[in-house]
Design an enzyme around this catalytic site. Structure first.
Site, PDB file in Angstrom:
ATOM      1  N   SER A 145      41.007 105.392  10.095  1.00 20.69           N
ATOM      2  CA  SER A 145      41.632 104.819  11.280  1.00 20.69           C
ATOM      3  C   SER A 145      42.063 105.935  12.218  1.00 20.69           C
ATOM      4  O   SER A 145      42.355 107.048  11.784  1.00 20.69           O
ATOM      5  CB  SER A 145      42.853 103.980  10.882  1.00 20.69           C
ATOM      6  OG  SER A 145      43.537 103.515  12.032  1.00 20.69           O
ATOM      7  N   HIS A 146      42.145 105.606  13.468  1.00 17.90           N
ATOM      8  CA  HIS A 146      42.652 106.546  14.459  1.00 17.90           C
ATOM      9  C   HIS A 146      44.163 106.741  14.315  1.00 17.90           C
ATOM     10  O   HIS A 146      44.711 107.694  14.849  1.00 17.90           O
ATOM     11  CB  HIS A 146      42.359 106.030  15.868  1.00 17.90           C
ATOM     12  CG  HIS A 146      40.919 106.107  16.221  1.00 17.90           C
ATOM     13  ND1 HIS A 146      39.968 105.248  15.719  1.00 17.90           N
ATOM     14  CD2 HIS A 146      40.257 106.962  17.029  1.00 17.90           C
ATOM     15  CE1 HIS A 146      38.786 105.563  16.204  1.00 17.90           C
ATOM     16  NE2 HIS A 146      38.933 106.612  16.997  1.00 17.90           N
TER      17      HIS A 146
END
Length: 136
Positions: free
Chosen positions: A8-9
């Site tokens: 995930s960012h």
């Protein structure tokens, strides 16, 4: 056991998704590693961090990788190229949505399903939501 890596960012987003899965499917011990965000809390993904997370999540049973958005997918794809050649065949990148896919994969992995079964569960998990929203 099949391990899971969340790409995930955002570290808080990945941690919240994992907390949700653990809360919805309690009592299971599933190896889940987070490869989320960049050093210093910045948003982003890092292919080397993903490859390292995959190596940590693998106990020989394989690893399912779930990613949130476009460049997260690109980082995961690059990470697959960085893996040890003996590990790479036991890793699968899923097209499943992060949250629904994680919950389905977490339950399947926690009950001892194979990598292929865990991947299938992740990929079909969104169907229940589709049926609920569209009414059949």
């Amino acid at each position: 056991m099949t391990g899971i890596v969340l790409v995930s960012h955002s570290l808080p987003l990945a941690q919240a998704a994992l907390d949700l899965a653990r809360g919805l499917v309690p009592g299971l011990e599933v190896p889940v590693e987070l490869a989320a965000g960049l050093e210093g809390g910045e948003l982003g993904t890092d292919a080397v961090a993903v490859a390292e997370a995959v190596a940590r999540a693998d106990d020989g049973g394989g690893v399912l990788v779930l990613a949130d958005l476009g460049s997260g997918v690109l980082s995961a794809l690059t990470a697959l190229e960085l893996l040890d050649p003996e590990l790479a065949p036991r890793v699968r990148l899923s097209p499943a949505p992060l949250v629904e896919g994680l919950v389905g994969a977490y339950a399947a992995a926690g009950t001892g399903r194979s990598l292929e079964q865990v991947a299938q569960e992740a990929e079909t998990a969104v169907e229940a939501k589709r049926q609920q929203v569209l009414g059949g």
